[in-house]
Design a protein around this motif. Structure first.
Motif, short mmCIF file in Angstrom:
data_model
loop_
_atom_site.label_atom_id
_atom_site.label_comp_id
_atom_site.label_asym_id
_atom_site.label_seq_id
_atom_site.Cartn_x
_atom_site.Cartn_y
_atom_site.Cartn_z
N PRO A 199 0.80 -1.23 0.00
CA PRO A 199 0.00 0.00 0.00
C PRO A 199 0.84 1.28 0.00
O PRO A 199 0.45 2.26 -0.62
CB PRO A 199 -0.83 -0.11 1.27
CG PRO A 199 -0.25 -1.21 2.07
CD PRO A 199 0.45 -2.11 1.12
N PHE A 200 2.00 1.27 0.68
CA PHE A 200 2.81 2.48 0.73
C PHE A 200 3.37 2.82 -0.65
O PHE A 200 3.33 3.96 -1.08
CB PHE A 200 3.94 2.35 1.76
CG PHE A 200 3.45 2.54 3.16
CD1 PHE A 200 3.25 3.81 3.68
CD2 PHE A 200 3.14 1.43 3.95
CE1 PHE A 200 2.76 3.99 4.96
CE2 PHE A 200 2.65 1.61 5.24
CZ PHE A 200 2.46 2.87 5.74
N ALA A 228 2.14 1.80 -3.52
CA ALA A 228 1.02 2.16 -4.38
C ALA A 228 0.59 3.60 -4.13
O ALA A 228 0.35 4.37 -5.07
CB ALA A 228 -0.15 1.21 -4.17
N ALA A 229 0.55 3.98 -2.84
CA ALA A 229 0.15 5.34 -2.50
C ALA A 229 1.17 6.34 -3.05
O ALA A 229 0.81 7.41 -3.54
CB ALA A 229 0.03 5.49 -0.99
N ARG A 248 0.52 7.05 -6.60
CA ARG A 248 -0.70 7.77 -6.96
C ARG A 248 -0.75 9.19 -6.40
O ARG A 248 -1.39 10.05 -6.97
CB ARG A 248 -1.91 6.99 -6.44
CG ARG A 248 -2.00 5.63 -7.08
CD ARG A 248 -3.23 4.88 -6.65
NE ARG A 248 -3.03 3.45 -6.81
CZ ARG A 248 -3.91 2.54 -6.44
NH1 ARG A 248 -5.04 2.92 -5.88
NH2 ARG A 248 -3.66 1.26 -6.62
N LEU A 249 -0.07 9.41 -5.26
CA LEU A 249 -0.21 10.71 -4.60
C LEU A 249 0.22 11.91 -5.42
O LEU A 249 -0.47 12.93 -5.41
CB LEU A 249 0.52 10.70 -3.25
CG LEU A 249 -0.36 10.27 -2.07
CD1 LEU A 249 0.47 10.15 -0.80
CD2 LEU A 249 -1.49 11.29 -1.82
N LEU A 259 -2.69 12.86 -7.45
CA LEU A 259 -3.82 13.29 -6.63
C LEU A 259 -3.59 14.69 -6.07
O LEU A 259 -4.49 15.54 -6.09
CB LEU A 259 -4.08 12.30 -5.50
CG LEU A 259 -4.77 10.98 -5.87
CD1 LEU A 259 -4.94 10.11 -4.63
CD2 LEU A 259 -6.15 11.26 -6.49
N VAL A 260 -2.38 14.91 -5.57
CA VAL A 260 -2.09 16.20 -4.93
C VAL A 260 -2.07 17.32 -5.96
O VAL A 260 -2.65 18.40 -5.75
CB VAL A 260 -0.77 16.13 -4.14
CG1 VAL A 260 -0.36 17.52 -3.65
CG2 VAL A 260 -0.90 15.17 -2.97
N THR A 307 -3.98 1.55 0.67
CA THR A 307 -3.65 2.66 -0.21
C THR A 307 -4.65 3.80 -0.05
O THR A 307 -4.28 4.98 0.01
CB THR A 307 -3.63 2.19 -1.67
OG1 THR A 307 -2.86 0.99 -1.76
CG2 THR A 307 -3.03 3.23 -2.59
N ILE A 342 -3.97 5.70 3.19
CA ILE A 342 -2.79 6.55 3.14
C ILE A 342 -3.03 7.77 2.25
O ILE A 342 -2.78 8.92 2.66
CB ILE A 342 -1.56 5.76 2.62
CG1 ILE A 342 -1.25 4.59 3.56
CG2 ILE A 342 -0.34 6.67 2.48
CD1 ILE A 342 -0.32 3.55 2.97
N THR A 343 -3.53 7.54 1.02
CA THR A 343 -3.75 8.69 0.13
C THR A 343 -4.83 9.60 0.71
O THR A 343 -4.72 10.82 0.61
CB THR A 343 -4.15 8.23 -1.29
OG1 THR A 343 -5.22 7.29 -1.18
CG2 THR A 343 -3.02 7.59 -2.03
N ALA A 356 -3.30 11.69 3.52
CA ALA A 356 -2.40 12.72 3.00
C ALA A 356 -3.20 13.88 2.38
O ALA A 356 -2.97 15.05 2.71
CB ALA A 356 -1.45 12.11 1.97
#
Lengths: 436, 436
Positions: free
Chosen positions: A263-264, A266-267, A270-271, A274-275, B347, B350-351, B354
């Motif tokens: 998950p970390f 993957a995040a 994607r972040l 997203l951000v 995921t 976390i996302t 954030a």
């Protein structure tokens, strides 16, 4: 796996197809893998490595488990294009160490291949091809073929060169087999040979394979000197990679291939998107803030915002997808760009009109307000038109500037269209406020 | 093109690669095409047709321009898998007429192939392969090969069968060339042969080609009797088609390939999706209508709606894309499904965390209201979490039900996530209304 079982293991294991051997190798732990290095020769291990996905971080770990001499030996037995893939995963110090330990001739060829930029024909090609002189006979060509067969990546195309190793023709093994043994290669070869330059982009090469149905394809330098060949199995990977790349961009994600990531990881992939989109979304919120007094007066207006921005996002993504794929497959070229924009203008008008009319009708029946119906319908019509145009125009413009049009990703276009559609809607609403 | 120029035309034209001949054929008008039917033999025209994209409506028009006997003759010269593609574009009456006019043996083979369902191995395979008996010698196999070479689609794999034509092994031409002429095929063949059943899905076949790097691949019936082969060039088209299909579904569009369509046709392809999504969007509007009094009290709330629904749409699409591609490439299987859902939950957390924190901070700095900041931030956090879970869970569920997961298209998931994110946001806002 114990020492006594070595013969039994070898018999069963070597009967498997290389891909199945590779799957076994991937699945077992490092202990069993270490035993395998002991049980199998570098040449046998080379076949396993050729069946692995080599552009993967794991490969680095595998190589480090091996004795360096064993690893270098294995690399010497692999096709040069695969060696390049492996070495590209290592850091410079390790790469240089292996190049020193490897068989000198292979090391030299590999060093040259490492010099080509990623995603070019040069970085994809292998140097293990069969070439013959144009003035040799079919019989002598068959002898060359038999001699080189164990090492060549493909023997189904024979590349014909002159005394300066310049590419002059090509011959399939099929042509060779049905030809008279005393015929000269020059007389039976195909001299309209399709080739690529070492600097050509892999997307172009993939297109040639799709169009011409080749199994392999020669690569030359600026002086037409034959440098290597690209085989269809490598191109299948390229086609997959390019399609995956367009797909991930449409979804707003950096790397789609890594299904096994935690998950970390993957995040982390994607972040960034997203951000970035979050800040673009803040811009939308800021612009909407200008209309706060309008929204205060008629709260009902807010109810239709997701409908309008959603529809504009959908039509923009549709136009984007068609144009990005069209550019990627080469179906949209310089000449057809203008035609494409006019086509999309027409499509935007038609879809906008259809959706707008439906909305006018539904909102009228539901809210019994012709005014709100007309407002929302007009906003939908305008938003779809603008979104369709933006979805097609922006990637074409980006492509014109020499950038991969897929960077105009789906979410980016969608957020942009959010802004325009909301501006259109609330702008219209503010103008009409007296009437509401 | 005039009658006198026939020799000159033939000389120049036939020197071209079939793909370039096909491009010329596509570009000229019907008059010149009619002259070409006159200038070229059905056999020569067959080569042009094999280089065309045959699953296209235009093919029907081309065939109808020809004299039926000429067309039937041409079809008899084509590989059976290509004939099937052409006949599938015609209506039943025309199809039957051509089958009657065609060479009887080919017509029979083609009729059988036409019986297989679309997208199965049976519908992709060709019957022009080289097979030898397992008890023949290398010498006699080479003679079979020389005899069949002009007609076979590939001679680089030789398929070995027993007396009942059951597949027992495979041999590459490479193996044959380096083998002793008196060796028995049985002794040198590879008897761990990978094959497909006629009913297997094309996606599975494409995966085998990618994994094993084959150039061709045998297809058998339930009794292991060899029925045909699939060649790599057809698989490249399948890979392209499947990727294009996933891509269009993500963009919410039916057919992406038709770059040349006019605005009406393009609009017809896009409208069904747009209208369906429009009605789903109305549902969002209806649900939002329930919160009209909340929105009336604090108009500022509306300003953040596009930000929240946009962000939830983006994270849902990301999760969707990863899962749909993972299923398509076979990387996500039954066993890893549960693992995938847990990964996506992680995921999403976390996302969500954030992005939520960023929003709290930005909104606080901008609106100087901790309350609004916390509300929007919490809504973003919850929306991202739910959207990520929905984006991964829904395609997995659909796949479990035996439906292509790509039907859970991007815009569908996005609109669904619009609804949940707005419900979360306005629900929270209503609960907190006393505090605002």
């Amino acid at each position: 796996l114990t020492e006594e079982k070595i013969d039994e293991f070898r018999e069963n294991f070597l009967a498997l197809h290389a891909y199945d051997q590779a799957r076994f190798y991937m699945k077992v732990g490092p202990d069993i893998r270490r035993t395998m290095y002991h049980f199998l020769s570098p040449e046998e291990m080379a076949e396993i490595f050729e069946a692995l996905e080599l552009d993967d971080e794991e490969v680095q770990g595998f190589i480090k488990e091996m004795d360096p001499t064993y690893a270098a030996n294995m690399l010497s037995y692999m096709y040069t294009d695969d060696v390049v893939d492996v070495l590209n995963e290592l850091d410079k110090a390790d790469r240089d160490q292996f190049l020193k330990l490897m068989d000198e001739e292979t090391a030299e060829e590999v060093t040259e291949l490492l010099g080509y930029e990623k995603h070019t024909a040069g970085s994809l090609m292998t140097t293990e091809y069969v070439s013959v002189q144009e003035n040799s006979t079919v019989r002598s060509a068959m002898n060359v073929l038999r001699r080189e067969a164990p090492d060549a990546e493909t023997i189904y195309y024979i590349f014909v060169v002159d005394e300066n190793h310049r590419l002059t023709g090509v011959l399939s093994l099929r042509d060779l087999i049905v030809a008279d043994e005393d015929a000269l290669i020059r007389d039976i070869m195909n001299n309209r040979v399709v080739y690529a330059k070492v600097t050509d982009d892999q997307e172009k090469i993939a297109q040639i394979f799709k169009d011409y149905n080749f199994l392999a394809f020669p690569v030359v330098d600026d002086n037409l000197v034959l440098q290597g060949i690209i085989t269809v199995d490598d191109i299948i990977d390229v086609i997959d990679e390019e399609a995956s790349d367009d797909y991930s961009k449409l979804a707003g994600i950096s790397d789609i291939d890594d299904i096994d990531a935690g998950p970390f990881k993957a995040a982390r992939q994607r972040l960034p998107w997203l951000v970035m989109l979050l800040f673009l979304g803040m811009l939308t919120a800021t612009l909407m803030g200008q209309f706060e007094s309008t929204l205060e007066k008629v709260a009902l207006l807010a109810v239709f915002i997701p409908l309008i921005s959603g529809t504009s996002g959908n039509s923009g993504t549709q136009a984007l997808a068609v144009v990005v794929r069209g550019i990627a497959t080469g179906e949209i070229d310089e000449k057809s760009k203008l035609k494409m924009i006019f086509r999309e203008m027409g499509t935007g008008l038609i879809t906008g009109l259809a959706c707008g009319l439906i909305v006018v009708l539904v909102v009228f029946l539901w809210k019994h307000s012709m005014m709100i119906g007309l407002l929302v319908g007009t906003a939908i019509f305008c938003s779809i038109f603008v979104a369709t145009l933006a979805g097609s125009f922006i990637p074409l413009l980006i492509h014109k500037l020499g950038i991969d049009p897929a960077v105009a990703s789906g979410p980016f276009i969608t957020t942009l269209n959010d802004i325009t559609s909301i501006l259109i809607y609330l702008g219209l609403a503010t103008l009409l406020l007296g009437q509401l």
